[in-house]
Design an enzyme around this catalytic site. Structure first.
Site, PDB file in Angstrom:
ATOM      1  N   ARG A 103      -1.584   4.829 -13.097  1.00 47.76           N
ATOM      2  CA  ARG A 103      -2.573   4.968 -14.165  1.00 47.76           C
ATOM      3  C   ARG A 103      -3.057   6.416 -14.305  1.00 47.76           C
ATOM      4  O   ARG A 103      -4.170   6.674 -14.712  1.00 47.76           O
ATOM      5  CB  ARG A 103      -3.758   4.024 -13.963  1.00 47.76           C
ATOM      6  CG  ARG A 103      -4.555   4.194 -12.694  1.00 47.76           C
ATOM      7  CD  ARG A 103      -5.811   3.332 -12.758  1.00 47.76           C
ATOM      8  NE  ARG A 103      -6.520   3.333 -11.489  1.00 47.76           N
ATOM      9  CZ  ARG A 103      -7.731   2.801 -11.317  1.00 47.76           C
ATOM     10  NH1 ARG A 103      -8.349   2.254 -12.328  1.00 47.76           N
ATOM     11  NH2 ARG A 103      -8.312   2.820 -10.143  1.00 47.76           N
ATOM     12  N   ASP A 134      -2.027  -2.230 -16.260  1.00 49.54           N
ATOM     13  CA  ASP A 134      -2.027  -1.724 -17.633  1.00 49.54           C
ATOM     14  C   ASP A 134      -2.181  -0.211 -17.724  1.00 49.54           C
ATOM     15  O   ASP A 134      -2.061   0.370 -18.803  1.00 49.54           O
ATOM     16  CB  ASP A 134      -3.135  -2.406 -18.456  1.00 49.54           C
ATOM     17  CG  ASP A 134      -4.527  -2.219 -17.859  1.00 49.54           C
ATOM     18  OD1 ASP A 134      -4.736  -1.264 -17.081  1.00 49.54           O
ATOM     19  OD2 ASP A 134      -5.421  -3.042 -18.175  1.00 49.54           O
ATOM     20  N   ARG A 199       1.931  14.473  -3.216  1.00 51.10           N
ATOM     21  CA  ARG A 199       1.368  13.689  -2.114  1.00 51.10           C
ATOM     22  C   ARG A 199       2.355  13.557  -0.965  1.00 51.10           C
ATOM     23  O   ARG A 199       3.544  13.848  -1.120  1.00 51.10           O
ATOM     24  CB  ARG A 199       1.011  12.284  -2.616  1.00 51.10           C
ATOM     25  CG  ARG A 199      -0.011  12.302  -3.756  1.00 51.10           C
ATOM     26  CD  ARG A 199       0.440  11.365  -4.892  1.00 51.10           C
ATOM     27  NE  ARG A 199      -0.448  11.468  -6.055  1.00 51.10           N
ATOM     28  CZ  ARG A 199      -1.610  10.847  -6.163  1.00 51.10           C
ATOM     29  NH1 ARG A 199      -2.016  10.065  -5.194  1.00 51.10           N
ATOM     30  NH2 ARG A 199      -2.346  11.018  -7.229  1.00 51.10           N
ATOM     31  N   ASP A 269       0.184   7.496   0.029  1.00 48.96           N
ATOM     32  CA  ASP A 269       0.296   7.940  -1.365  1.00 48.96           C
ATOM     33  C   ASP A 269      -1.017   8.520  -1.878  1.00 48.96           C
ATOM     34  O   ASP A 269      -1.052   9.107  -2.969  1.00 48.96           O
ATOM     35  CB  ASP A 269       0.755   6.793  -2.275  1.00 48.96           C
ATOM     36  CG  ASP A 269      -0.144   5.571  -2.169  1.00 48.96           C
ATOM     37  OD1 ASP A 269      -0.211   4.988  -1.070  1.00 48.96           O
ATOM     38  OD2 ASP A 269      -0.784   5.199  -3.166  1.00 48.96           O
ATOM     39  N   ASP A 279      -7.973  10.756  -5.231  1.00 51.44           N
ATOM     40  CA  ASP A 279      -8.005   9.325  -5.545  1.00 51.44           C
ATOM     41  C   ASP A 279      -9.273   8.640  -5.044  1.00 51.44           C
ATOM     42  O   ASP A 279      -9.292   7.987  -3.994  1.00 51.44           O
ATOM     43  CB  ASP A 279      -6.769   8.607  -4.989  1.00 51.44           C
ATOM     44  CG  ASP A 279      -5.493   9.057  -5.693  1.00 51.44           C
ATOM     45  OD1 ASP A 279      -5.592   9.479  -6.853  1.00 51.44           O
ATOM     46  OD2 ASP A 279      -4.415   9.015  -5.083  1.00 51.44           O
TER      47      ASP A 279
END
Length: 521
Positions: A103, A134, A199, A269, A279
């Site tokens: 995303r 999504d 990463r 990750d 993140d």
């Protein structure tokens, strides 16, 4: 709005030849070209003039239509081709295979003042790596990321940065607690800024595919573009790279422990090769000092990513990176030597950090006992970490233990929970502490000045973020702006924001968003 574009990553590394935006396994490629999904009615909620400045944009640029269109994903900036990174990873200790940018979409690389940055949209729609998701993001998680990245930067913690926060104008369906009760929420998009978004998992993917040609290509690219001080060749070059990643990762974890930050999802990750926090999902800040706490509902049972385990997990993740780089070095011993030194080096760095938090300028061996005893006491009854260390700086050499205790007792959630033995132990520790600071040549004022540089007064507590989210859901962004400004100066007194120097309120103890969060948070 003019950006100085460079497309080194996409020009020098192999692209996925398939241009279709559908979930799939991608081999022999570091990325897939992927355009953002155009939002129906984007609007700017907030932008950082400081971050805009580091990429060469002015406050006037932020207010432009070009800024809105570019950083909402409505239009593609000239001479750029957005892309999603391909990487793999270990999630909660288990190999998960290919993951990739599910995303997030990288818009481009830019250069300003001889520094390179990658601009990335989070929540801008699906990519070939979205799997069954999504690719969008909701307002609550976007606010948490936008605020926290900037808060961490101003705390002195290595991190990605936040440029902008926008509403997409489109509803997004989410099940907050994964309990079968999905609901539509406001969609939002954050623009993140970092030297790159490469990463640990980027190298793991190619190694797992036995794609040594592209593993070497990616590693050489990373070193040439982001580690210019490494000038050796062959295996020595890759060892120097691993050594630097190990050291910056160690430094980052020490900073997390210093300010009481819990990442929540330390999968490989989610580990940057730059040693920066990346993140921001179900992160959290220690309210009461509790080494066993994790904010992640997914991790509730095993608590793999709990506060006290973050150094061990960092080392475990570095082992996975070492395994990925091994084909380029073909000798395990030097990698093992670097890894074996991690724990010793961490303990030294941690002790130095704790001594700094305690205002102990002259380092002595007995400080280890003082620190260890303190950590045990902090865990015994609920004690607010931020308030304790901030108030400790006001203890003076001449204080009696009674005066010293009164100085720090505001940090206890309920001082009545301390029994006679508990009170005695605290008085004993404070006696040891005041005896120790009497050995320092620094004056009380000098020591306080140094302590106040490493012990923040304000952090982004989860309940604060949740209050901000609740207001933003109604279209009220005043609190978001207030917190953003306050968190720019977390070590300053800021009397106007004194109300935020407070323990977690009782109503927030078990409230969703204030205690535990899901990975969609």
């Amino acid at each position: 709005m003019i950006l100085k574009i460079q497309n080194n990553f996409t020009a020098e590394l192999p692209a996925d030849p398939d241009l279709e935006n559908s979930p799939r396994q991608v081999e022999k490629a570091c990325f897939s070209f992927t355009a953002p999904t155009k939002p129906s009615n984007p609007s700017l909620i907030h932008a950082s003039t400081e971050v805009a400045n580091i990429i060469g944009l002015s406050p006037e640029d932020i207010l432009s239509t070009d800024f809105l269109n570019t950083f909402s994903g409505t239009t593609i900036y000239p001479n750029t081709k957005p892309y999603a990174l391909n990487y793999a990873g270990h999630q909660f200790g288990n190999w998960a295979g290919q993951l990739g940018d599910g995303r997030t979409i990288n818009l481009t690389e830019v250069k300003h003042d001889n520094q390179s940055y990658t601009l990335q949209l989070k929540g801008a729609g699906p990519t070939p790596y979205s799997r069954t998701a999504d690719g969008f993001a909701v307002l609550r998680s976007s606010i948490r990321e936008y605020l926290c990245a900037e808060a961490m930067h101003h705390l002195g913690v290595p991190t990605t940065r936040s440029l902008s926060l926008m509403l997409s104008g489109d509803p997004v369906l989410r099940d907050v607690l994964y309990n079968g009760n999905p609901a539509y929420e406001k969609g939002a998009i954050v623009c993140r800024v970092a030297p790159s978004f490469i990463r640990f998992g980027s190298f793991e993917l190619l190694a797992s595919q036995n794609d040594i040609v592209n593993l070497k290509l990616l590693t050489d690219f990373t070193i040439n573009n982001h580690f210019p001080d490494i000038i050796s060749e062959g295996a020595e070059k890759y060892l120097a790279f691993f050594q630097e990643v190990t050291q910056t990762t160690l430094n980052m974890i020490v900073h997390w422990q210093r300010v009481g930050f819990v990442h929540g999802v330390m999968n490989t990750d989610n580990m940057s090769i730059h040693g920066i926090t990346i993140d921001y999902g179900p992160y959290g800040w220690l309210e009461d000092y509790n080494a066993g706490w994790t904010p992640n509902t997914t991790d509730r049972q095993h608590k793999r990513y709990r506060f006290g385990n973050q150094p061990e997990i960092a080392l475990w993740n570095l082992y996975q990176l070492a395994n990925a780089l091994y084909p380029l070095i073909d000798d395990a011993k030097p990698l093992e030597t670097i890894l074996e030194a991690f724990s010793t080096n961490y303990e030294k760095a941690y002790m130095n950090m704790m001594q700094d938090k305690l205002g102990l300028h002259a380092k002595v061996e007995s400080d280890m006992y003082l620190v260890g005893t303190l950590v045990e006491l902090l865990e015994r009854v609920e004690t607010d970490m931020t308030i304790f260390f901030k108030n400790l700086s006001s203890v003076t050499k001449a204080d009696t233990t009674e005066i010293a205790f009164n100085t720090i007792k505001e940090a206890f959630y309920n001082v009545l929970n301390l029994d006679d033995n508990g009170l005695k132990d605290w008085h004993n520790w404070l006696q040891q502490y005041t005896n120790r600071i009497k050995e320092e040549t620094l004056s009380d004022m000098e020591r306080k000045g140094l302590m106040d540089q490493v012990n923040p007064k304000y952090v982004l507590r989860n309940y604060m973020a949740q209050l901000c989210i609740d207001d933003a859901d109604t279209g009220d962004y005043a609190l978001l702006k207030e917190l953003f400004e306050m968190l720019k100066n977390p070590y300053d007194e800021q009397p106007n924001f004194q109300k935020w120097f407070a323990k977690r309120p009782d109503w927030a103890r078990n409230k969703v968003g204030c205690s535990m969060l899901s990975c969609s948070s």
